[in-house]
Design a protein around this motif. Sequence first.
Motif: not given
Length: 356
Positions: A267, A270-271, A274, A338-343
């Motif tokens: 995680r 991943q962050l 991102n 945030g998640t990739q989608e949030e970014c």
Amino acid sequence: MEDDITRLARQDINVLQPYQSARTIGGQGHIFLNANESPLLNCISVNNLILNRYPECQPEQLITNYSAYSGINKKNILVCRGADEGIELLMRVFCTPGQDIVITCPPTYTMYAKLAEIYGIENIKIPMIQNKKLNFSKIVKHIKRTKLIYLCRPNNPTGYVINVLDIVKVLEITKSKAIVVIDEAYIEFCIEKNLVNLLHQYNHLVILRTLSKAFGLAGIRCGFILAGLKIIDLLKKIIAPYPLSTPSIYIASRSLDEQNIFTMKERVYQLNQNRNFLVHHLKKNSIVKYIFSSEANYILVKFINSSKIFNMLWKQGIILRNQDHEIQLSGCIRISIGTQEECINLITALKRISLH
Ligand SMILES: *Cc1c(COP(=O)(O)O)cnc(C)c1O
């Protein structure tokens, strides 16, 4: 002979006889009628945990697991109700209100100053030079009455990691004079920069850790204080008899299993990806003036007309953290990763604002 740490602690805490809970007194019985607990179970149950009994003050399994994870001896670890409680316990052990002072170096985590205010402890603010360098001459000037220096590394909200040589310098000038607290709440995002090795050399160093950020467990309220034995013993005198709930202890212990540490690291990776993705795209936006280089799971961004941007995003349901009012941070907003989608949603919203 009194050692340095004992001399720095509040004298009334040094002589304090700690509260003896039923748990600390212990006993090998099979009938426990010593804590006014209910002998009967409540019908609410979570994973068959024993909830009618008080938990351990310093849960053995949890400390064993954190010791394995951090590489720090069990006797140098204190579990507490989040890193925030760690910040507070240190003030209560070392600072007499109206007499001792704490030093903070803004812009930084504002809970240090807030807790000092709540306890009536004077807080001397020594701002960072260009948000990166510690102002050593000012620190030295105030060292005499100082009991605690709080340094956040990586720093919240800038994301900057204070140079290790500067940390060593602070530790040298504070020897026998004050406790240095390094808040490593975000250290998992740049774990190779952790300072636990310095604990062996400096008995006045304290490191704060938490499961709230990289471990994704802000909801269970679990933090750790890493320090020399003398400091840990003083903190144990004043910590609540049962600081963590049984479900929290259970979840915290499990989160430190080998498998869960592995997924935590995934995680974090991943962050961090991102974050780099977000920075890359924000750099292309003309309303962005400056992006602070961050090694944590947030970035601090200076915008042209930041309050307008903050409010427009707010109305669209994208909530950021305004830092405009903080020392040296006018026009700045902190953005958690945030998640990739949030970014992507944020990047798109900011692009739309810039085209206005
Ligand atoms: C979030 C945060 C904390 C608080 O951590 P908890 O364990 O949730 O109390 C402490 N220090 C810093 C710098 C933080 O950002």
